[in-house]
Each structure stands twice: as C-alpha cells, then as structure tokens.
Design a protein around this motif. Sequence first.
Motif, PDB file in Angstrom:
ATOM      1  N   SER B  30    -127.545   8.948  38.992  1.00 15.90           N
ATOM      2  CA  SER B  30    -128.540   8.249  38.181  1.00 15.90           C
ATOM      3  C   SER B  30    -127.861   7.506  37.042  1.00 15.90           C
ATOM      4  O   SER B  30    -126.738   7.822  36.642  1.00 15.90           O
ATOM      5  CB  SER B  30    -129.554   9.232  37.618  1.00 15.90           C
ATOM      6  N   LEU B  31    -128.568   6.515  36.526  1.00 16.88           N
ATOM      7  CA  LEU B  31    -128.070   5.736  35.400  1.00 16.88           C
ATOM      8  C   LEU B  31    -127.738   6.639  34.214  1.00 16.88           C
ATOM      9  O   LEU B  31    -126.701   6.479  33.557  1.00 16.88           O
ATOM     10  CB  LEU B  31    -129.136   4.707  35.008  1.00 16.88           C
ATOM     11  N   ASP B  46    -129.006  -2.642  36.526  1.00 11.13           N
ATOM     12  CA  ASP B  46    -128.995  -1.566  37.505  1.00 11.13           C
ATOM     13  C   ASP B  46    -129.724  -2.043  38.761  1.00 11.13           C
ATOM     14  O   ASP B  46    -130.927  -1.868  38.899  1.00 11.13           O
ATOM     15  CB  ASP B  46    -129.675  -0.314  36.941  1.00 11.13           C
ATOM     16  N   PHE B  49    -131.454   0.173  41.505  1.00 10.94           N
ATOM     17  CA  PHE B  49    -132.719   0.754  41.139  1.00 10.94           C
ATOM     18  C   PHE B  49    -133.858  -0.147  41.594  1.00 10.94           C
ATOM     19  O   PHE B  49    -133.986  -1.286  41.121  1.00 10.94           O
ATOM     20  CB  PHE B  49    -132.723   0.929  39.623  1.00 10.94           C
ATOM     21  N   SER B  51    -137.297  -1.019  41.521  1.00 12.88           N
ATOM     22  CA  SER B  51    -138.659  -0.978  40.973  1.00 12.88           C
ATOM     23  C   SER B  51    -138.967  -2.248  40.200  1.00 12.88           C
ATOM     24  O   SER B  51    -138.057  -2.957  39.768  1.00 12.88           O
ATOM     25  CB  SER B  51    -138.845   0.254  40.097  1.00 12.88           C
ATOM     26  N   PRO B  53    -139.765  -4.206  37.160  1.00 12.90           N
ATOM     27  CA  PRO B  53    -139.647  -3.987  35.707  1.00 12.90           C
ATOM     28  C   PRO B  53    -140.860  -4.495  34.925  1.00 12.90           C
ATOM     29  O   PRO B  53    -141.155  -3.984  33.849  1.00 12.90           O
ATOM     30  CB  PRO B  53    -138.380  -4.769  35.337  1.00 12.90           C
ATOM     31  N   THR B  56    -143.363  -1.753  34.844  1.00 18.51           N
ATOM     32  CA  THR B  56    -142.968  -0.736  33.851  1.00 18.51           C
ATOM     33  C   THR B  56    -143.478  -1.154  32.470  1.00 18.51           C
ATOM     34  O   THR B  56    -144.045  -0.346  31.728  1.00 18.51           O
ATOM     35  CB  THR B  56    -141.430  -0.598  33.786  1.00 18.51           C
ATOM     36  N   GLN B  57    -143.272  -2.416  32.132  1.00 18.67           N
ATOM     37  CA  GLN B  57    -143.694  -2.895  30.812  1.00 18.67           C
ATOM     38  C   GLN B  57    -145.215  -2.798  30.660  1.00 18.67           C
ATOM     39  O   GLN B  57    -145.707  -2.406  29.605  1.00 18.67           O
ATOM     40  CB  GLN B  57    -143.237  -4.351  30.609  1.00 18.67           C
ATOM     41  N   SER B 243    -143.317   4.941  42.310  1.00 21.77           N
ATOM     42  CA  SER B 243    -142.124   4.652  41.511  1.00 21.77           C
ATOM     43  C   SER B 243    -141.689   3.209  41.591  1.00 21.77           C
ATOM     44  O   SER B 243    -141.207   2.645  40.612  1.00 21.77           O
ATOM     45  CB  SER B 243    -140.965   5.536  41.997  1.00 21.77           C
ATOM     46  N   LYS B 244    -141.834   2.615  42.789  1.00 21.26           N
ATOM     47  CA  LYS B 244    -141.261   1.295  43.010  1.00 21.26           C
ATOM     48  C   LYS B 244    -142.186   0.202  42.504  1.00 21.26           C
ATOM     49  O   LYS B 244    -141.797  -0.645  41.703  1.00 21.26           O
ATOM     50  CB  LYS B 244    -141.001   1.097  44.505  1.00 21.26           C
ATOM     51  N   GLY B 247    -143.079   0.891  38.829  1.00 21.81           N
ATOM     52  CA  GLY B 247    -141.920   0.973  37.941  1.00 21.81           C
ATOM     53  C   GLY B 247    -141.882   2.216  37.064  1.00 21.81           C
ATOM     54  O   GLY B 247    -141.482   2.154  35.907  1.00 21.81           O
ATOM     55  N   ILE B 248    -142.297   3.343  37.624  1.00 26.77           N
ATOM     56  CA  ILE B 248    -142.400   4.562  36.812  1.00 26.77           C
ATOM     57  C   ILE B 248    -141.752   5.750  37.534  1.00 26.77           C
ATOM     58  O   ILE B 248    -142.355   6.824  37.632  1.00 26.77           O
ATOM     59  CB  ILE B 248    -143.872   4.886  36.482  1.00 26.77           C
ATOM     60  N   ALA B 249    -140.516   5.554  37.986  1.00 18.49           N
ATOM     61  CA  ALA B 249    -139.830   6.614  38.737  1.00 18.49           C
ATOM     62  C   ALA B 249    -139.677   7.895  37.917  1.00 18.49           C
ATOM     63  O   ALA B 249    -139.665   8.995  38.463  1.00 18.49           O
ATOM     64  CB  ALA B 249    -138.461   6.125  39.191  1.00 18.49           C
ATOM     65  N   ARG B 373    -134.293  -7.486  40.160  1.00 24.15           N
ATOM     66  CA  ARG B 373    -134.566  -6.896  38.832  1.00 24.15           C
ATOM     67  C   ARG B 373    -135.222  -7.874  37.870  1.00 24.15           C
ATOM     68  O   ARG B 373    -135.239  -7.619  36.651  1.00 24.15           O
ATOM     69  CB  ARG B 373    -133.249  -6.392  38.210  1.00 24.15           C
TER      70      ARG B 373
END
Lengths: 393, 393
Positions: B30-31, B46, B49, B51, B53, B56-57, B243-244, B247-249, B373
């Motif tokens: 993992s990162l 990354d 990874f 997902s 982004p 996620t935001q 997760s993908k 964006g919340i793995a 990404r």
Amino acid sequence: MALRAFTDQEAPLAAQLVALKAAAGSHSPSLLTIREELPDLEITVDACFISNPYATQLFLDYLKAELLDTGAIRDVLEFYPSQNQVIAAYIAGHLGIDTESVFVGNGAIEIIQAVIHSYASTRIMVTLPTFSSYYEFAAGHAEVVYFHLEKEREFRLDPEEYLAAVRELQPDVVTLINPNNPDGSYIPFDDIQAILAGLPEHVTAIVDESFIHFAFEDLNLDIRSIIGECQRYPNLVVVKSMSKDFGIAGIRAGYAVMSPDRIKQLLASGYLWNSNGLAEYFFRLYCREDFLQKYDIVRKQYILETQLFYRQLEKVPGIKTYPSMANFALVEILDGVSADDLMQHMLVRHGVYVRTCSDKVGLEGHFLRIASRGLRENQLIIDALNDVLSSAE
Amino acid sequence: MALRAFTDQEAPLAAQLVALKAAAGSHSPSLLTIREELPDLEITVDACFISNPYATQLFLDYLKAELLDTGAIRDVLEFYPSQNQVIAAYIAGHLGIDTESVFVGNGAIEIIQAVIHSYASTRIMVTLPTFSSYYEFAAGHAEVVYFHLEKEREFRLDPEEYLAAVRELQPDVVTLINPNNPDGSYIPFDDIQAILAGLPEHVTAIVDESFIHFAFEDLNLDIRSIIGECQRYPNLVVVKSMSKDFGIAGIRAGYAVMSPDRIKQLLASGYLWNSNGLAEYFFRLYCREDFLQKYDIVRKQYILETQLFYRQLEKVPGIKTYPSMANFALVEILDGVSADDLMQHMLVRHGVYVRTCSDKVGLEGHFLRIASRGLRENQLIIDALNDVLSSAE
C-alpha cells in the motif's frame, strides 16, 4: 407490582420501541436506528452502550489534530488500508509478542465468527449467560452445550467445576468472556491459568478479553491479560475488541492472539484486507507511548467512576446489582416489574436507554444491563431508575 | 533492450522497493506502507490505485459538511453501526429491489471470501487473468480450474466458448469480473445474459461488477448492470465494490445481490455487524438523490478523461495498450524490458507508481496495469512512460 401507566403522549413511542426491538433479534437496535425511526424520542443517555466515553474523546482529539486539521484524512479514506499482517505488526509491538501470533479482525465479532467456524467442528461449550454470537455463530457448524453460571453465586465461575464439565461434555471448543458479558463477573488471573492448565490440549479455549481493561486485582488498577500464556498453550485463542475500552465501536477494530499455525491457516484463504483506514490509524496509535500514557489516565478515571456508579446502583431500592469488573452492571428487578417494561419507561420518560436482558438465554428473572457512561450521565441513570421504580404500585 | 542504469542515489531505493513488493505477496504494497518504509521516495502519482479521485472529493465534501462541521462524526466513530440488513435496506432502495436480496460486506473482498467458502465445494472455474483472491481464497475449499482469455484476442470473452468450458470442466462455481481486472476487457450486457441463460442451474455464477460504473455501451455512458437478472437466475451472485467508482477504498464498503435463501444462510452464522460507521454513512448517501446526481457528473467526467488517457497511452512507443472499459489499462511492454524494471524506474525517477503484473497468473509477457488518475496526473504518467522508455538502449 406494575409501573405507572404511560401517558397518551408516551404510549405510541413505547409501542414503536417494542416493534424496533423485535426487529433487531437478539441484539439491541442501534442508537442511529432508534433516532431515525423515533425522531420524537429524545435520548439523553445510551446506557445500552458499553464503552469508555473519555477514550472516545481522546481518540477524537488525535484524529482532529493528525488527520482532520492536516487533511491526511483523505488518504485514510481514499486508499486501501494495509494488509492484515502489516497492521498485526503494530499490535504485536504494543503487546511485545511476535507479529505471527496476531490476527487483525474487522471488530472482535469477525474473529469470533472466524474461529468458531474454523475450530468448532463437533461441540462448543459456551458459558451462560453470554454474548449471543458465541452460540448463534455455531449454527450449522457444531452442537452447542452450556456451562451455567448461577445468579445465586453471583455468576462466579469455579475452575474445578468448569473442568469437570469439559470432561463430561467433551467439547472441541470452549468460550469464556472475562469479565463476562452481560453480568460483569471476573475470573481472576490465577483461575484462568488453572483452567488452561487443566484443559485437554485438543480443546480450543476462546478467551474473550474485550472488557479486561476495566478489571483489576488490586488498587494499582493494572490490566491482567492472559495473552502472555498463548505461547505456552497453543490451544488458547485470546479475542480482544477495541470498541469498549477505546470507545470506538464505529471503527470496527479488534484482534486475536493465537498460535502462528492457526493464523497461517486463516490467512491462507482470506482476511487479507479486513481493516479499514481508521482502524489502521487507530492501531498505529495503539503502539505509541504518547497515546498510551494519555489512554491509561482516562482508563483509570473511568474505572473509578464506574465503581462509584455501582455503589450508587446498589443503593437503589427494588433492584439487586451484581458485582461487576466490567463497565456495565447486571441489575435484577426484584418486585415483578419486567425488564422490557422498565427499559421502555426509562427511555420514554427520561431518555435513558438501558439494555433489557429479556432475550438473554440463561438468565432467569428480570434483568437489565446498565453501562457506566461517566459521572454526569451515571447520575441521570440513577435518578431515572429511582424515579421510575418509585412510581411502581 | 535495457533501461538506463539507476544512479548511485536511485539504486538503494529501487532495491528496497523490490523487497517490499516481495513481502506483499500477490498484491502491491500500500501507499502508506511505501511512504513509511521508504520516506525518501516521493510519490507523485499512485497509478496502481484504481479509483475515481473526483468521487473521493465528492464524498469528502459531504463528510465535511454533514459529519465534521456538525460534530456528528463522534456518533459515527463511537457507536455501533447498524446491522447488515438495516444497511442492506439503503442499498436495496438505491437498486429498487428487495432488502432480502442484498448482502452488505466489509468491502467486496469479504463477500468474495464468503461466497467462495460457502458455494465452491468441488471445483471453481476462474477466468484468467484475474484478481488473485478469486483463486487464492479457494485454497482448501475447492479445486481451481481456469478459462483463459487470450491477449491475441485482446482478452475478449466468447460466450459460447465459455459455456463449452463449463460443460467440459463441470465447476460448481464460475467467476467473471466485468470489466475484467487487470485487462479491462468488457463483456457486453447481451453476452452476460447469454452466459446466464446457458449455465446449468446448479452452477453458481459470481459476477463481479466492481468496475461497471466505468463501462458504457453507447455515448450516454449509462451503467449496464446485470443485477436485474438476479431474480430470474437464483444461481447468480453479483458482487460490487464501492472502492473504485466512489473512491473510498479506505472505508471498506461493498455489497452483493443474490437470492434471499443464500443471504439467509450467510446471516444465520455471522456477518451481523460487518460494516463500520463511515460505510454506513456512505450507504445512506448512496440512496440520496442529491448525492447521486452529483456523483453521476463526476463519474462521466472521469470516464471521458480516462478514455482520453487511453488514446494517449496508445501513442506511447514501445508498448501496446489493450482496449479497456475499466478505469485502468493493461499495457504490454514490447521491447523486452521487464515490468518490474519499468515499474521501479517510473517510481524512483518520476514518483509514478504503476502496478507490475509480473505476479499475475495467466499473463504471458511483460505487463503493467496503469490506472487513470485524472487529467493532470494522467499527463505525468504519459510523460514518465515516454521518458523512461526512451532511455532504453
């Protein structure tokens, strides 16, 4: 005896509560569910809920300073957490044992499920009363037999009687919670050692220490965990929830200590990424001296307030409070009022939510389990109990 | 061909990377782990990874407004989340199906583990290349047999050949990822339907739609999920990671849709409290119109940027980019440079972390999996690839 009847305003709320509880099976509906389904009900104290509120605040302080104020929270939510054994290394660091002996779980509950499904193949002996998952999760895997703790002996476990029951019932797995849920009875360190020494090697002993941080054997309030015996007894599996002592049930963090062989077997077919980002962050704190020093202060503060609360409970007329080394006390209602009734009255009239034990297998009589929630809230619980019970006629 | 040798400064970092990767088994470190173990290494992108982004935001914006700014985060962390079927009800609301057909998981990975352990008792047929857990988790439960997708046919799956393999190999479970990981190949909706129609009833079909939000069949970019077929095919189990696409793995949220009988069986012996507080909060958002409307915008924005990225990748000399309907592309290195080498050079020299597929069973040749990404980061990936590959001699 019966409690004062609900007013017309109170009655519908009480009825809805009964329905919600019925839907939740052998567990209590969560606070979130109740708040959503019964928005008119104001809950002041959730004394179903068995966790240290001061530890929650400590964790929140760290979270705010290290993740929220810095923006690092994004990484925690966005990226995959580390694998099981990477996180296990932090816990092993805290415990001073090998990483290979530590298994990380999505809460202790996942571990209970995993070990029962893996090791109980013929018969599991569960101590009653207990946390219901210990027998529920055995469904379809093993026969369940019981070792009864008696209220007449204040739920104290006698090691010799226990070992005699093992010889008679021949289980391949036994479960002990120490201190026990829901009664809070404590098995002293020496007694657990005697049980381990007397158990046949082929019997897996699951010892659940989820409440051990609240127990003490002298006034130093030190923790007497049995984890150190895992190396000596490969049949010992110690299960540990972080939800209660660290007040972070919503994060789902737990671990088990057991023989490396057992962990290798579990990891061979799963459990690779069963932690979330906040659980990983918590376990990183769990081996940091600065955090642990602050934690030990709030742990001891909470123990002292909790024991004070039990002394107050003992003085409430109409109930018997059983001795507890956990952060909750089992309370028996003596005058014929039912536990469900008393729970509903305390919640609807005072906003105090206590755990009815009417669904608990192995408890004969009317019992509530009441959690210690801190000085101010504990006083509200005492006041509510006194008020509702004094209205009984 | 070989890449330019590492400088004296770069070489130790590259060596440490190799060791870390070896320790992580069939997955990437993992990162967080890399950052901790290699603090000198600056990771700019990354691209391991996979997902969105922008999603996620979006989630972070909601989290900030609704949990952090209000203080409600404390409840989410302190209290127990709701039980499996309470959360399933939110998902069922989103999908427009019955709650009894929805099973909530601690990430899709827990569901993959649960269904493989429960349903694969003789032989499981796994499509290759694949996500390694599909065969790893079968260890000790069932024999693993493979259906190979060929790079010469750009990893396209032919339904008739697939059904012929099922008739020949007689598995009790088959697994499909659509779009597939790690190659991004997509099985059109009609082809999946043809497979389901042709499968014997006793064969459980696990269809993993974790990347389906990035796939499309026309320019409306609509999602064509097979979930609606679960009622018609009781042997169908659709697995979905959040997760993908969201964006919340780090939150660990996933679900499966399958027959109520199967879910009843799973819940009878576990999986009661397998969600954490943030996962529950996410699933509450997942059925809210305001959130979903905003999500669909960032989903489509990300798809468009991703497809643009693939067109850029196709123009990089020395590699072949395979067609992808996922948010990553499989890239074959054509000039004899190994995937591990290229990965290390991109990371050490440009801070761009891509997924080497040297450990992927069923891939013959040198492959990288490169995630999209977002516009700016994708450009950095293209620049790094061009720079490192042009240094090969």
